[in-house]
Design an enzyme around this catalytic site. Structure first.
Site, short mmCIF file in Angstrom:
data_model
loop_
_atom_site.label_atom_id
_atom_site.label_comp_id
_atom_site.label_asym_id
_atom_site.label_seq_id
_atom_site.Cartn_x
_atom_site.Cartn_y
_atom_site.Cartn_z
N ASP A 158 5.43 -39.34 -6.80
CA ASP A 158 4.86 -40.42 -5.98
C ASP A 158 3.87 -41.21 -6.85
OD1 ASP A 158 3.46 -42.01 -4.03
OD2 ASP A 158 4.12 -40.58 -2.50
N SER A 209 4.59 -45.65 0.58
CA SER A 209 5.47 -44.49 0.39
C SER A 209 6.41 -44.25 1.56
CB SER A 209 4.65 -43.22 0.14
OG SER A 209 4.03 -43.30 -1.12
N HIS A 262 -4.73 -43.82 -6.87
CA HIS A 262 -5.61 -44.48 -5.89
C HIS A 262 -7.08 -44.28 -6.24
CE1 HIS A 262 -2.73 -45.95 -2.95
NE2 HIS A 262 -2.11 -44.77 -2.95
#
Ligand code: MG
Ligand code: ZN
Length: 349
Positions: free
Chosen positions: A32, A73, A248
């Site tokens: 991810d 996502s 992030h």
């Protein structure tokens, strides 16, 4: 007499020629938030080498969702798992409000055994895209409920609380009486049940640098024998969930440690499937996170200085690595929804 002999001979060797084509196992590994910069930085961190160099086929996917150039996502997971672009935040439901069927569910219909491993909660967007249909990715308790009657045979991931401390007071772990719930990777390994759930944490699993167990490579090592111990083919999703979380946070060490955890898992998968002509391994990301760039560095020890350009995701195309039967169809530039379509081809050929 001679005729009889010939007849028996043909009967004997006939299976060699008329055998049904063996169904292919599919192992899909998703990092991810993993784009080319994360792979590059991870490679240099590992002294200029990565498990991804073992993949002969590389493609690039376009990640935009149905309503945003920069995907999240949930929409990206839906595209990869179900083959349709949808709105950011949505899981397994199309723009026309139809429930989508995932590649995991389609594989189950063909007699596959199925497994999911994630380093986030098991109800987080990426893994959930493979078994749930919800309007919002934040409906964690609804997603948990959908895992109860899902096609997932084995799972390893966090988020126990969404199953046992719920607003509706239900105890889903009790309701999932067909599952053997274990609380360690050792117990997972020892269990002989054909459905096993292992919650690695109540909430989000720790980052690997803070001691998350099990390592992704160990989870893969114990999951693969369970999936492959019968004559049935299998589908396995492995998600290195927290590469995104490091992005992030604009925390390069967080990103790199999670990448290395995934890299070791890929090595384990390649080792396990080494002499196996029947398993395709696909590695990709759902989007890039952080707009990461390597802006200076040295050849000596491959030192790097990196910079992030956003605390969100970016729209960069994402590489797709493939190795094994039919892997050649993964070369080229295509939409992320084509990853589903290509896996669907593998499922049927
Ligand atoms: Mg994810
Ligand atoms: Zn993200």
């Amino acid at each position: 007499m001679k005729k009889n002999f010939l007849f028996f001979l043909i009967l004997l060797i006939q299976p060699l020629f008329c055998q049904e084509k063996a169904q292919k196992n599919i192992i899909l590994i998703i990092g991810d938030g993993m784009g080319v910069p994360q792979i590059t930085a991870g490679m240099y961190k590992l002294k200029n080498q990565t498990a991804l160099e073992n993949f002969p086929i590389i493609g690039l996917s376009k990640t935009h969702s149905s309503n945003a150039l920069i995907t999240d996502s949930a929409a990206a997971g839906t595209a990869i798992a179900c083959g349709e672009k949808t709105a950011n935040g949505t899981l397994g439901i199309s723009m026309r409000n139809q429930k989508l069927t995932s590649i995991l569910e389609l594989s189950k219909q063909k007699g596959y055994k199925t497994g999911i491993i994630a380093t986030s909660t098991i109800v987080h967007a990426t893994p959930a895209a493979f078994y749930a249909n919800v309007i919002s990715r934040n409906q964690y308790e609804d997603i948990a409920l959908q895992l109860v009657n899902s096609d997932v045979d084995y799972f390893i991931g966090g988020g126990r609380k969404f199953f046992i401390s719920r607003k509706d007071k239900r105890n889903l772990m009790k309701e999932m009486s067909d599952y053997d719930f274990v609380n360690s990777i050792k117990k997972f390994d020892e269990s002989e049940s054909n459905k096993i759930g292992y919650f690695t944490s109540s909430e989000d699993p720790y980052p690997i640098r803070n001691g998350r167990i099990p390592k992704l490579s160990l989870a893969v090592e114990k999951m693969l024998p369970k999936l492959s111990n019968t004559n049935n083919p299998y589908f396995l999703l492995v998600e290195a969930s927290q590469i995104d979380w490091g992005g992030h946070k604009n925390d390069i060490d967080y990103v790199l440690s999670e990448f290395i955890d995934m890299n070791e898992a890929i090595n384990k998968v390649l080792e396990f499937t080494k002499n196996d002509k029947n398993t395709i391994v696909i590695v990709t990301g759902d989007h890039e996170t952080g707009g990461l760039a390597i802006i200076s560095g040295r050849i000596r020890n491959f030192q790097m200085k990196t910079e992030f350009s956003t605390i969100g995701h970016s729209a960069a195309m994402i590489p797709v690595f493939a190795k094994g039967p039919h892997s050649e169809i993964f070369s080229g530039i295509y939409d992320n929804t084509d990853i589903f379509k290509k896996m669907f081809f593998v499922l049927n050929n």
